[in-house]
Design an enzyme around this catalytic site. Structure first.
Site, PDB file in Angstrom:
ATOM      1  N   ASP A  97      28.111 -17.281  78.447  1.00 40.48           N
ATOM      2  CA  ASP A  97      29.465 -17.354  77.905  1.00 40.48           C
ATOM      3  C   ASP A  97      30.281 -16.163  78.390  1.00 40.48           C
ATOM      4  O   ASP A  97      31.426 -16.303  78.811  1.00 40.48           O
ATOM      5  CB  ASP A  97      29.428 -17.360  76.376  1.00 40.48           C
ATOM      6  CG  ASP A  97      29.316 -18.755  75.783  1.00 40.48           C
ATOM      7  OD1 ASP A  97      29.732 -19.720  76.446  1.00 40.48           O
ATOM      8  OD2 ASP A  97      28.801 -18.873  74.667  1.00 40.48           O
ATOM      9  N   VAL A  98      29.695 -14.977  78.298  1.00 45.02           N
ATOM     10  CA  VAL A  98      30.395 -13.778  78.746  1.00 45.02           C
ATOM     11  C   VAL A  98      30.639 -13.836  80.252  1.00 45.02           C
ATOM     12  O   VAL A  98      31.731 -13.510  80.739  1.00 45.02           O
ATOM     13  CB  VAL A  98      29.603 -12.515  78.363  1.00 45.02           C
ATOM     14  CG1 VAL A  98      30.253 -11.266  78.953  1.00 45.02           C
ATOM     15  CG2 VAL A  98      29.497 -12.390  76.847  1.00 45.02           C
TER      16      VAL A  98
END
Length: 397
Positions: free
Chosen positions: A178-179
């Site tokens: 996600d990051v």
């Protein structure tokens, strides 16, 4: 660039001052990207459903009854709550999209079309918009598959690389993809803004978690693609470098990362065994990696004479990459020690929130921290008034 809305707090500054971002994203990848845009001066309007971003309810931990998860990726934004199923609210959302320089969304592919907020609809009214979509598995054959970081850690192969060789696969301790996808979206948005500055044309920027994962597996991906090798987990060991792992000392484990021959020689000198660096069995990294079972006990025997922190200080002075294995508080303390000032307080009085500093430093256009993470619909009335009135200039090109 578009006109700015009135907000509380200091005036916009930073390299993206004057850029208006319509943030239709939720949870992590999108909000992380838009927070970094806000830090760099963009005006970010966070569009939430009537119940708010899911992460508002992801607790504990909490700070003043607010989820620290939510607080960690939403500073610098204004919040407006819109129910897109309501035509009046959908029209407000479409007007925001029409005025925006950038639109970020992470709905299921095609999910915004029924509201007139898909790329085709938005770009028809705003041809200069940079429209960024973040999905789990792209907009093609994988478009119906929900995109969650844990799924991608499993499906990409990361979990097969993480954990003890004899134990089960493990997820990483954070939502790493996600990051990573949020950062890739940020890079894509900035590149597309550069293109728009040159041509006046916007474009669709698409990022998906699985592609971010496969490029993020770097050497492991290359091992398979270029070498036909399928890597498997080795615990904390590195497949191509040694020593590059935790090693036991008199008290705690110490990370030792001697990534080249010169660093290994300095390591041996600090450990008081310079002759090991001259041993032809260990002279080159490939030799050390192939004979790690022979070399590791030699290093461990010497490291057992002192504690991890003492060795770290000695190795630091000698320029040998190493470090203690900290908990999160120790990581922040280390950053403080090195002058990185890792914590910034955003807001004033009872709205002040400590947050983690933006990771980029600019010499000419420093980032700013204008607003604390907003409460749900905190700026809704003001934004509705602005969006339902006549704009001073069009957004987009």
């Amino acid at each position: 660039m578009t006109e700015s809305t009135a907000v509380d707090g200091p005036a916009e500054s930073g390299p993206l001052s004057g850029v208006l971002v319509a943030d239709f994203s939720r949870v992590l990848a999108g909000p992380y990207a838009t927070m970094l845009l806000a830090d760099m001066g963009a005006q970010v309007i966070k569009v939430e459903g009537p119940k708010g971003d899911d992460t508002r309810t992801w607790m504990p931990p909490v700070r003043d009854e607010a989820s620290t998860y939510y607080l960690g990726v939403n500073r610098g934004k204004q919040s407006i709550a819109l129910d897109l199923r309501d035509e009046a609210d959908a029209e407000v959302a479409r007007e925001l999209a029409r005025r925006a320089d950038v639109l970020v969304e992470n709905f299921k592919p095609g999910g915004l079309a029924k509201y007139g907020l898909d790329f085709a609809s938005v770009t028809a009214a705003n041809p200069g918009v940079v429209y960024a979509s973040i999905t789990g598995f792209g907009s093609g054959a994988g478009s119906d598959v929900p995109g969650y970081d844990l799924m991608v850690q499993a499906m990409s192969g990361l979990m097969s690389l993480t954990g003890d060789p004899e134990g089960p696969p493990y997820r990483a301790g954070i939502s790493v993809f996600d990051v990573m996808a949020g950062n890739h979206a940020l890079v894509g948005i900035l590149a597309a803004l550069r293109h728009r500055d040159a041509t006046g044309q916007g474009q669709h920027v698409e990022v998906n978690l699985l592609s971010s994962a496969l490029t993020g597996l770097v050497n492991h991906s290359s091992a398979y693609v270029a070498g036909g090798v399928v890597p498997f987990r080795m615990g904390n060991a590195h497949p191509s470098v040694f020593p590059y792992e935790p090693l036991p000392t008199a008290d705690n484990d110490l990370i030792v990362a001697a990534g080249n021959d010169a660093q290994f020689r300095r390591l041996c000198e600090v450990l008081g065994i310079p002759q090991v660096a001259d041993d032809p069995r260990f002279a080159l990294n490939a030799d050390r990696t192939a004979r790690r079972a022979e070399l590791r006990p030699i290093l461990v025997e010497r490291l057992a004479t002192r504690g991890a922190v003492e060795w770290f200080e000695l190795l630091l002075k000698a320029g040998v990459p190493s470090g203690p294995i900290n908990t999160i508080d120790g990581g922040f303390a280390m950053a403080e020690r090195f002058g990185l000032d890792p914590i910034v307080e955003v807001g004033e009085g009872d709205r002040a929130v400590p947050t983690t500093r933006h990771p980029i430093r600019f010499s000419a256009t420093p980032v700013g921290y204008r607003l604390p993470p907003p409460e749900l619909d905190e700026h809704g009335a003001r934004l509705r008034e602005w969006l339902t009135g006549p704009p001073k200039e069009d957004g987009g090109a």
